[in-house]
Design an enzyme around this catalytic site. Structure first.
Site, PDB file in Angstrom:
ATOM      1  N   HIS A  27       2.808 -11.514  14.490  1.00  0.00           N
ATOM      2  CA  HIS A  27       3.691 -12.063  15.177  1.00  0.00           C
ATOM      3  C   HIS A  27       3.403 -13.237  15.736  1.00  0.00           C
ATOM      4  CE1 HIS A  27       7.444 -11.636  17.464  1.00  0.00           C
ATOM      5  NE2 HIS A  27       6.988 -10.677  18.325  1.00  0.00           N
ATOM      6  N   THR A  46       0.592  -1.133  -0.097  1.00  0.00           N
ATOM      7  CA  THR A  46      -0.120   0.152  -0.017  1.00  0.00           C
ATOM      8  C   THR A  46       0.811   1.161  -0.166  1.00  0.00           C
ATOM      9  OG1 THR A  46      -1.660   1.143   1.040  1.00  0.00           O
ATOM     10  CG2 THR A  46       0.027  -0.022   2.537  1.00  0.00           C
TER      11      THR A  46
END
Length: 410
Positions: free
Chosen positions: A381, A329
């Site tokens: 994560h 993006t």
């Protein structure tokens, strides 16, 4: 003979749709392949066109109603408005022949009103003579009335600035009055909100940052942009093509960033389908470049341009936005200097590009002005460790600062 006009067949990932706008009203003539109605789904706006020439008959699903796959929307009578048999066309004609209730409108203008347009005119007590018709033979459609009302509102809001009225004739709003406007979310905006909320609540999202010297890339672009455009039939050399190629190369080195989580399983993708975030009036959409690792930079630039134009015109399909293993993006086109992009589940990584800003940098013990860009990598994560995320972002930084590495895959 009546022809049924049905909603498109939705794929499995789309449960239903909503009637966004009717471009034709009951009794109006339509031509083959002419747009009749738009259906808004969670992902795209789908257009329904006329299968044949004819007259639009009864509408079975009004604007704002939820429709299922292949549900009946309306019927179409074959022929023209003048030759159509009994039904909606004659009903509309007889309704149009009745004099309008608006006292200031002449009979000939009232006869040009369609049923939906007549309802708006009577509800808001509008002057028909002031409305220009864009339909067949000067017919006034619902869109004409809506556009007239918008123009009148704009003129009213600008009038005090251009020609303020005398003090004794002013109508002042009560002190302390604060105007609010409440409108429902579109289906697409509601779905975007839902997905973004899910991404923040159901992933262990972190963001790591780095900065990249864009001088080598800018020099390369400046040197070859004209030749590139001539060689590739008008396709312009931008930065997105380079970043997508750099992302593909980095994803090959760090497959965890290209993977996704499915329950208790990790799905490693042996291909790079890169989503490119595109801003549209209806919200942010992410069409996908399939097998981007096998595409040339020219192919990527041409595909991004095509997807952007189709997104703007609501021409994207469900297939265009299905899948994707990683997303890029670019908030820099709007002036963003730094941001933390949100993941696009089930993807586990998204790269954020930003504005190129000249800054003083230390190079070999000297201060020089360089065009710098902050890069941001948001990652899940649960799957990607901090070390892997940092190394992935450094790999992209190295590829961009030395573009020859992209060609040589170093």
């Amino acid at each position: 003979m009546a022809i049924e006009i049905k909603a498109p067949a939705f794929p499995e990932s789309v449960a239903d749709g909503e009637v966004a706008a009717w471009h034709k009203q009951e009794g109006e003539s339509v031509a083959r392949d002419e747009l009749i109605v738009e259906i808004e789904t969670d992902k795209v706006v789908m257009e329904v066109v006329a299968p044949e020439d004819g007259v639009l008959g009864k509408i079975h699903a009004q604007e704002g109603e939820t429709v299922m796959s292949e549900q009946l929307l309306a019927t179409l009578e074959e022929g023209s408005a003048a030759s159509a048999p009994s039904g909606a066309a004659e009903a509309a004609s007889s309704a149009d022949a009745e004099p309008a209730e608006t006292a200031s409108a002449p009979d000939d203008a009232a006869a040009l009103l369609g049923p939906a347009a007549r309802q708006l005119v009577e509800e808001h007590k509008l002057d028909i003579a002031a409305i220009s018709g864009t339909g067949k033979n000067g017919r006034i459609t619902k869109e004409d009335v809506v556009n007239y009302m918008k123009s009148a509102e704009d003129s009213a809001s600008q009038a005090p600035k251009s020609a303020p009225a005398p003090a004794q004739e002013e109508t002042v709003a009560p002190t302390g009055e604060r105007i609010e406007k409440r409108v429902p979310m579109t289906r697409m905006r509601a779905k975007i909100a839902e997905r973004l909320l899910d991404a923040t609540q159901q992933t262990a999202m972190l963001t790591t940052f780095n900065e990249v010297n864009m001088a080598p890339m800018m020099a390369l672009r400046s040197k070859y942009k004209e030749q590139f455009e001539k060689t590739h039939n008008g396709t312009r050399l931008g930065f997105m093509g380079m970043f997508v190629k750099a992302a593909c190369e980095a994803l090959k080195r760090f497959p965890e960033v290209n993977a996704s989580i499915d329950g208790n399983d990790v799905v490693y993708h042996g291909y790079q389908d890169i989503g490119v975030a595109v801003s549209t009036p209806n919200g942010l959409v992410v069409p996908v470049l399939r097998d981007a690792d096998f595409m040339s930079i020219a192919d990527i630039e041409a595909a991004i341009k095509d997807l952007g134009l189709r997104a703007r015109d609501n021409k994207l399909t469900i297939e265009d936005m299905t899948g994707g293993t990683f997303t890029v993006t670019n908030g820099g086109v709007f002036g963003s200097l730094m941001s933390t992009p949100i993941l696009n589940p089930p993807q586990t990584g998204i790269l954020g590009m930003h504005k190129i800003q000249e800054r003083p940098m230390a190079v070999d013990g000297e201060v020089v002005i360089l065009p710098m860009m902050y890069l941001a990598l948001s990652y899940d994560h649960r799957l990607i460790d901090g070390k892997t995320a940092v190394q992935f972002l450094v790999a992209i930084k190295d590829l961009i600062e030395d573009p020859a590495r992209i060609l040589l895959q170093l």
